[in-house]
Design an enzyme around this catalytic site. Structure first.
Site, PDB file in Angstrom:
ATOM      1  N   HIS A  69      -1.454  -5.575   1.617  1.00 48.90           N
ATOM      2  CA  HIS A  69      -2.684  -6.357   1.528  1.00 48.90           C
ATOM      3  C   HIS A  69      -2.403  -7.611   0.695  1.00 48.90           C
ATOM      4  O   HIS A  69      -1.721  -7.545  -0.323  1.00 48.90           O
ATOM      5  CB  HIS A  69      -3.812  -5.551   0.863  1.00 48.90           C
ATOM      6  CG  HIS A  69      -4.728  -4.893   1.847  1.00 48.90           C
ATOM      7  ND1 HIS A  69      -4.931  -3.527   1.866  1.00 48.90           N
ATOM      8  CD2 HIS A  69      -5.504  -5.401   2.840  1.00 48.90           C
ATOM      9  CE1 HIS A  69      -5.802  -3.239   2.840  1.00 48.90           C
ATOM     10  NE2 HIS A  69      -6.155  -4.351   3.441  1.00 48.90           N
ATOM     11  N   GLU A 100       0.822  -1.210   0.000  1.00 48.39           N
ATOM     12  CA  GLU A 100       0.000   0.000   0.000  1.00 48.39           C
ATOM     13  C   GLU A 100       0.860   1.266   0.000  1.00 48.39           C
ATOM     14  O   GLU A 100       1.866   1.348   0.691  1.00 48.39           O
ATOM     15  CB  GLU A 100      -0.904   0.018   1.242  1.00 48.39           C
ATOM     16  CG  GLU A 100      -1.918  -1.118   1.290  1.00 48.39           C
ATOM     17  CD  GLU A 100      -3.029  -0.982   0.253  1.00 48.39           C
ATOM     18  OE1 GLU A 100      -3.152   0.110  -0.349  1.00 48.39           O
ATOM     19  OE2 GLU A 100      -3.770  -1.962   0.045  1.00 48.39           O
ATOM     20  N   CYS A 153      -7.452  -1.953   8.458  1.00 49.17           N
ATOM     21  CA  CYS A 153      -6.109  -1.995   7.881  1.00 49.17           C
ATOM     22  C   CYS A 153      -5.573  -0.604   7.681  1.00 49.17           C
ATOM     23  O   CYS A 153      -4.411  -0.316   7.985  1.00 49.17           O
ATOM     24  CB  CYS A 153      -6.126  -2.753   6.552  1.00 49.17           C
ATOM     25  SG  CYS A 153      -6.461  -4.494   6.790  1.00 49.17           S
TER      26      CYS A 153
HETATM   27  N1  PCA Z   1      -8.257  -6.921   6.495  1.00 48.19           N
HETATM   28  C1  PCA Z   1      -9.132  -5.844   6.876  1.00 48.19           C
HETATM   29  C2  PCA Z   1      -9.044  -5.757   8.360  1.00 48.19           C
HETATM   30  C3  PCA Z   1      -8.414  -7.020   8.805  1.00 48.19           C
HETATM   31  C4  PCA Z   1      -7.845  -7.616   7.586  1.00 48.19           C
HETATM   32  O1  PCA Z   1      -7.119  -8.621   7.546  1.00 48.19           O
HETATM   33  C5  PCA Z   1      -8.888  -4.557   6.096  1.00 48.19           C
HETATM   34  O2  PCA Z   1      -8.485  -4.637   4.915  1.00 48.19           O
HETATM   35  O3  PCA Z   1      -9.144  -3.468   6.605  1.00 48.19           O
END
Ligand code: PCA
Length: 204
Positions: free
Chosen positions: A165, A80, A142
């Site tokens: 991610h 990200e 996240c």
């Molecule tokens: N993904 C979520 C919150 C926890 C996770 O593993 C997110 O993308 O915000």
């Protein structure tokens, strides 16, 4: 030994497995080029997760912070670029649903990561793994954790922080039924490669 704090999350919403937990548990205690990976798991809770995360940082005193989150439906590894000062989204594991809230009322609108995300993506692709930079970590947990990590990095010279991610694992894809999945060993390998790239960028 210099520490890398690697965080993952527990399952949430319709995702009954969170592969970030498996990755973090697998890599916890590994040593890479003189750095030790310290793996920690976060709850999915707008009241608690940020406090847990900040406590882990105080305890571990990491030079590198890499947080992982599941992005169910994505089909690439996506480091990200940016975290925004917003909490908004579906209910957390405690049933809390923020709408248009700030993380900090007087906080900066956004922070950019100082992880070497371009190097990560290039390295992953060279090794044969689909990857691209993501320009939004969303507005759910996240993003909040990434925002907190970037504040810490801003305040501590030489610290790098950011967020990656990941797609679902095969077992989650089977359980869920409507999202693409990856082999968990490949997900682990990809995160190791991202850690290596961060160490290379930090050691130069
Ligand atoms: N993904 C979520 C919150 C926890 C996770 O593993 C997110 O993308 O915000």
């Amino acid at each position: 030994m210099t520490k890398i704090l690697l965080t993952g999350f527990v399952p949430f919403l319709e995702y009954k497995i969170n592969p970030t937990m498996q990755i973090v548990e697998n890599l916890n205690g590994n040593k890479v080029d003189g750095f030790e990976i310290v793996g920690r798991i976060l709850s999915v809770d707008f009241q608690q997760s940020a406090e847990q995360f900040k406590q882990y940082i105080v305890d571990v005193k990491p030079q590198i912070i890499i947080s992982l989150g599941l992005a169910g439906g994505r089909y690439k590894i996506t480091p990200e670029r940016i975290a925004v000062n917003i909490k908004d989204g579906e209910a957390d594991n405690n049933g809390y649903t923020p709408v248009d809230e700030s993380i900090y009322e007087d906080g900066a609108d956004a922070y950019l990561t100082n992880l070497p995300i371009r190097n990560m993506v290039n390295r992953l692709q060279e090794e044969g793994f689909p990857a691209e930079i993501s320009n939004t970590a969303g507005t759910y947990l996240c993003n909040t954790i990434m925002y907190e990590g970037l504040i810490y990095a801003k305040q501590h010279d030489g610290v790098r922080a950011g967020f990656i991610h990941i797609p679902a694992s095969f077992d989650l894809a089977i359980q869920h039924g409507k999202i693409p999945g990856w082999n968990i060993q490949d997900l682990i390998t990809c995160i190791k490669l991202c850690i290596e790239e961060t160490i290379h960028a930090t050691n130069v």
